[in-house]
Design a protein around this motif. Sequence first.
Motif, PDB file in Angstrom:
ATOM      1  N   GLY A 524       0.846  -1.248   0.171  1.00  0.00           N
ATOM      2  CA  GLY A 524      -0.107   0.034   0.099  1.00  0.00           C
ATOM      3  C   GLY A 524       0.821   1.205  -0.205  1.00  0.00           C
ATOM      4  O   GLY A 524       0.327   2.438   0.411  1.00  0.00           O
ATOM      5  N   GLY A 525       2.025   1.322  -0.317  1.00  0.00           N
ATOM      6  CA  GLY A 525       2.972   2.215  -0.158  1.00  0.00           C
ATOM      7  C   GLY A 525       3.551   2.573   1.080  1.00  0.00           C
ATOM      8  O   GLY A 525       4.246   3.798   1.119  1.00  0.00           O
ATOM      9  N   THR A 526       3.246   1.850   1.919  1.00  0.00           N
ATOM     10  CA  THR A 526       3.683   2.431   3.418  1.00  0.00           C
ATOM     11  C   THR A 526       4.663   1.100   4.031  1.00  0.00           C
ATOM     12  O   THR A 526       4.225   0.113   3.699  1.00  0.00           O
ATOM     13  N   LEU A 527       5.782   1.452   4.652  1.00  0.00           N
ATOM     14  CA  LEU A 527       6.443   0.443   5.304  1.00  0.00           C
ATOM     15  C   LEU A 527       5.721  -0.504   6.146  1.00  0.00           C
ATOM     16  O   LEU A 527       4.805  -0.155   6.992  1.00  0.00           O
ATOM     17  N   ARG A 528       6.076  -1.637   5.946  1.00  0.00           N
ATOM     18  CA  ARG A 528       5.333  -2.919   6.686  1.00  0.00           C
ATOM     19  C   ARG A 528       5.410  -2.804   8.331  1.00  0.00           C
ATOM     20  O   ARG A 528       6.532  -2.129   8.663  1.00  0.00           O
ATOM     21  N   ALA A 529       4.599  -3.201   8.880  1.00  0.00           N
ATOM     22  CA  ALA A 529       4.590  -3.066  10.331  1.00  0.00           C
ATOM     23  C   ALA A 529       5.426  -4.146  11.181  1.00  0.00           C
ATOM     24  O   ALA A 529       6.237  -3.646  11.957  1.00  0.00           O
ATOM     25  N   ASP A 530       5.551  -5.284  10.621  1.00  0.00           N
ATOM     26  CA  ASP A 530       6.633  -6.318  11.442  1.00  0.00           C
ATOM     27  C   ASP A 530       7.971  -6.361  10.799  1.00  0.00           C
ATOM     28  O   ASP A 530       8.503  -7.222  10.025  1.00  0.00           O
ATOM     29  N   LEU A 531       8.722  -5.055  11.292  1.00  0.00           N
ATOM     30  CA  LEU A 531      10.081  -5.107  10.877  1.00  0.00           C
ATOM     31  C   LEU A 531      11.033  -6.272  11.518  1.00  0.00           C
ATOM     32  O   LEU A 531      12.007  -6.453  10.841  1.00  0.00           O
ATOM     33  N   ASP A 532      10.482  -6.883  12.362  1.00  0.00           N
ATOM     34  CA  ASP A 532      11.287  -7.919  13.086  1.00  0.00           C
ATOM     35  C   ASP A 532      11.542  -9.032  11.991  1.00  0.00           C
ATOM     36  O   ASP A 532      12.281  -9.887  12.454  1.00  0.00           O
ATOM     37  N   GLN A 533      10.414  -9.272  10.854  1.00  0.00           N
ATOM     38  CA  GLN A 533      10.783 -10.322  10.169  1.00  0.00           C
ATOM     39  C   GLN A 533      11.579 -10.058   9.158  1.00  0.00           C
ATOM     40  O   GLN A 533      11.682 -10.845   8.271  1.00  0.00           O
ATOM     41  N   VAL A 534      12.220  -8.839   8.922  1.00  0.00           N
ATOM     42  CA  VAL A 534      12.966  -8.304   7.865  1.00  0.00           C
ATOM     43  C   VAL A 534      14.639  -8.462   8.376  1.00  0.00           C
ATOM     44  O   VAL A 534      14.756  -8.031   9.230  1.00  0.00           O
ATOM     45  N   ARG A 553      11.717   4.563  12.078  1.00  0.00           N
ATOM     46  CA  ARG A 553      11.171   3.076  12.488  1.00  0.00           C
ATOM     47  C   ARG A 553      12.413   2.160  12.033  1.00  0.00           C
ATOM     48  O   ARG A 553      12.739   1.264  13.264  1.00  0.00           O
ATOM     49  N   ILE A 554      12.858   2.392  11.250  1.00  0.00           N
ATOM     50  CA  ILE A 554      14.221   1.422  10.681  1.00  0.00           C
ATOM     51  C   ILE A 554      15.072   1.411  11.728  1.00  0.00           C
ATOM     52  O   ILE A 554      15.680   0.529  12.045  1.00  0.00           O
ATOM     53  N   ALA A 555      15.524   2.538  11.942  1.00  0.00           N
ATOM     54  CA  ALA A 555      16.753   2.919  13.097  1.00  0.00           C
ATOM     55  C   ALA A 555      16.301   2.316  14.314  1.00  0.00           C
ATOM     56  O   ALA A 555      17.225   1.952  15.133  1.00  0.00           O
ATOM     57  N   GLU A 556      15.091   2.545  14.782  1.00  0.00           N
ATOM     58  CA  GLU A 556      14.662   2.049  16.169  1.00  0.00           C
ATOM     59  C   GLU A 556      14.786   0.316  16.040  1.00  0.00           C
ATOM     60  O   GLU A 556      15.207  -0.191  17.043  1.00  0.00           O
ATOM     61  N   GLU A 557      14.472  -0.112  14.994  1.00  0.00           N
ATOM     62  CA  GLU A 557      14.381  -1.714  14.754  1.00  0.00           C
ATOM     63  C   GLU A 557      16.082  -2.101  14.773  1.00  0.00           C
ATOM     64  O   GLU A 557      16.191  -3.099  15.731  1.00  0.00           O
ATOM     65  N   MET A 558      16.741  -1.249  14.267  1.00  0.00           N
ATOM     66  CA  MET A 558      18.199  -1.794  14.085  1.00  0.00           C
ATOM     67  C   MET A 558      18.799  -1.458  15.621  1.00  0.00           C
ATOM     68  O   MET A 558      19.801  -2.211  15.952  1.00  0.00           O
ATOM     69  N   ASP A 559      18.454  -0.195  16.418  1.00  0.00           N
ATOM     70  CA  ASP A 559      19.028  -0.347  17.731  1.00  0.00           C
ATOM     71  C   ASP A 559      18.547  -1.473  18.602  1.00  0.00           C
ATOM     72  O   ASP A 559      19.099  -1.816  19.463  1.00  0.00           O
TER      73      ASP A 559
END
Length: 734
Positions: A524-534, A553-559
Motif C-alpha cells: 500500500g506504499g507504506t513500510l510494513r509493520a512487522d520489521l522484526d521479520q526483515v 522506525r528502521i533505526a529503532e529496529e536496528m537499535d
Amino acid sequence: MVEPLAERTRDLYAAAEERLLAIIARQLAAGLDAPSWAEQKLAAVQAMRRASQAVVDELHQAVTLDVFDAVTQSYNTGHRAAVAELGALSDDARRLVDERLPQAQAVDRLAQETVDVVTSTHRGILRAIVDRFRAVVSEVTATVALGTGTRRQATQDAMRRWADEGVTHFRDKSGRRWQLTSYAEMAVRTATGRAATEAHMRTLAEHGVDLVTVSDSPRECPLCRPWEGKVLTIGGPAGPRTVEVEHATQDGVMVPVRVAGSLDEARLAGLQHPNCRHSVSAYTPGLTVIEKATSDPAGYEAGQRQRAIERKIRQYKRRQSAAVTPEAKRAAGIRLRQWQGAMRTHLAAHPDLRRLRHREQPGASNLPEPRTAPTPEQVEAARLFSGDDTTPREMSDDQLAAAMRSTLLDDRARARVEAEADRRDLDALLDRARPGGRLVDDLLALSDDELARILPHLDDADTLRVMAEVHRRNRAGQLPGVRADLVHLSDDQLAARYRDAPDDQEATAAEAARRDLLAQHFPGGTLRADLDQVDDDTLAWAMSYADPAELARIAEEMDRRDAVDMPQPATTGDAVDDLLADRQALAEALDPAPDPDGWGALADDALWAAVAAGDGAPTPAAAEEGEHEEGPRITRREARQLYDEYVYRQYLAAEADCRGYLLNRKAKAAGHDPGSLFSGPARIAHSRASDELKEWWATHGRLTQAEFIEQATGQRQRWAEGARHNEADQQNKR
C-alpha cells in the motif's frame, strides 16, 4: 436517382421472362421430328407448368424484397435531400432534422402498394403460358396438316411472335398495352420517385418550408415543360398568384414571390409522371436565384428515339433466347447487331446522349439475381452509419474493430469509434485500478501514464497516495543500479519488454525483483509493520525508499537488534568533567567499535569494508600543531566540538530550572534567541538575561569557549583569564 432502383426490378422480370421463354423453347424443340410430337407436348403441359411455377415463386420473393429496398432507399434519399436544403436552419436544428427517423409507416405503405401493383400481374403469367403453349402446339399441328409449312418452321414462327410480344401482356385502365417487364419497371420507378418526393416534401413542410422550385431537366416532355423553373407551394391553393414572404436572413423584410400554382396542381397536369426526371427543391426567399428554363423538344425526341432502339435491341435478344432452330438464332443475332449499330450512329449524332447498356440487357440468366453477401466489416460499418450515438456502446470490441477495417467509415464515424474505445479502455483501467471504488494497494502494477489517467477520478486521499507513489518512483530512478526508463512502466509493459527485448532481459528482471521487494515490504506504499521479520540487508535497502518517519522506525529496529547497555550520565557536579566522563563511558560501551571521532571517515565505502574486515582503522583526527603538551586530556579541536554540546546542555538545564524565563523584557521584545546567551561575551549575555538566569549562572557557572577549552584540555588559554574577569564583573553588578 430512381432509375437505378427501378432497373433492378426490371432486370428481375427480364430474367424471369428469358427463363420462361427458354423453358418453353426447350420443351417445344424436344422430339420435334417425332410423329407423336403433338401428343407428347400436350402431355408435358403439367411439367412445364411446374417449372414455370418455380420461376414465378422465385420472382415474387425477389421482387418483394427488391421493391421494399428500393422504396426505403428512395425515401431516405428524399429525406436527406430536404435536410441538405435547410441551410437557413441553425446547426442544432439541422442536426435534429437529420437524426430523425424516417416515417416507417409511410415507407411500408408505399412499398406494399407497389408490391401489390406489380405482383398482381403474376396471377395471369401461368395461365397465359399454358394457354399460349397449347395454342402453339395447335397452330404447328394445323400448319403441318395443311401442308403450308414444316413443323420446325411453324414452331420457330410462333416462338418469334411470342418473344416479340413478351411472356405475358395486358392492357391497363387507360387501354395501353404493356409488356410485363416494362410495366414492372414503370411501377417501381413511379413508386420510388413518389417515395423520394413524399419524404422530401414532408421534411420541408414539417420545418416551415412551403415554397419549392421545379428543376430544369434536359430533354423534358411536353407535360412537364410548362412547369420548369416555376415556384410552387406545397400546401397552398391552386392557381398563379404573387405572395409576400419574409426574407430568409433579414428579419422583417418582405419579398414578393410569383407562385405558378400548387404542387398538387402541377402533378395533376402531368408533372412528376411515371419516368419523369424533374425534381423540386426548397425555395429560400431572397436567396434562391431561378435560372430561365430552356426548352429542348429536339432533345426529347432524340431521347425517345434512343428508348425505341433500346426496345428493339431487347426484342432481338429475346428472339435469340426463344429461337428453336440454329437458323433463327443466327437471324436474330444479325438483326441484333444491326440495331446496335443504329444505336452507335444515333449517339454519334447526339453527343449529349450517353449509352445505357443496362437498358439493352434482358436480364441475368438466374433468378433471383445473385448478390455478393456483405462482409462482416461492411455489416458493422453500415450499423455504425445507420445508428445513433448509443450504437458504438452496443457493439463489441470485435465488431468495432471490424468496422474500422472496412475502410468505409468517414472521419466522424472513426471519431465515434475512437471515443468509444477510449471510454472502454478507461473503464477497464478503473476496474483494474479501483475495484469496488477503492484504490488498489499495489500501485506498482500501473504505469505513470495510467496513474495520470485515473487521477481525475480519485478522491483526495487516493490522490495523495498516487502522488506519493510517483515521488517514490522519481526518487528510485535516481538510485544506483535502477533504470529510470523501467521504473515508470506498468507490470504489463515490463513483461512485454522482457519478451520483445531479449538483450535487455537482465535489467528487466532486476526491475521486476525490485518491484517484488517493494510490494512485499511497502504494501500500500507504506513500510510494513512487522520489521522484526526483515533481515538486516533488506532493512538497509528499504532505507532508500522510506520517508523520515519510516527511517526512524528502521533505526529503532536496528537499535533494538544491536542493543547496548548505555552508561548513566555522570553527575560530578562539574559540567566539563561530566561531558568528558560521558564521552569516555560511551567509547568503552561501544568497544571494539572505532572511536566516535572517526565515524565520519567511515562514509567511504572502501574504508568501511576494510574496517569491517579487520584490515584497517579509521584515521583519527589530526592534532593541530602546538595543541598538545605532555598528557593533554583531549585536543583543543575536540574541545571546541564538545563546547557546542556543553552549551546545549546548559541551555536545557537553565530553561528547566528557570521555567523558561531566560530573557529580560527588553531582550524578549527585541526577539533575541535565548540559546545565544550561553556563549559569547559575558557583557552581552548579562545585558539580555533575566534575573532568574543570572541567579542560575551564579550557582552553576557560565563558561566561554576559551574557558571551556582550558578546563577540558588542561592548557592555559590566553582569552580565558579575561573572560573570567568579565564574568566576575557582571556578577558583582547584580
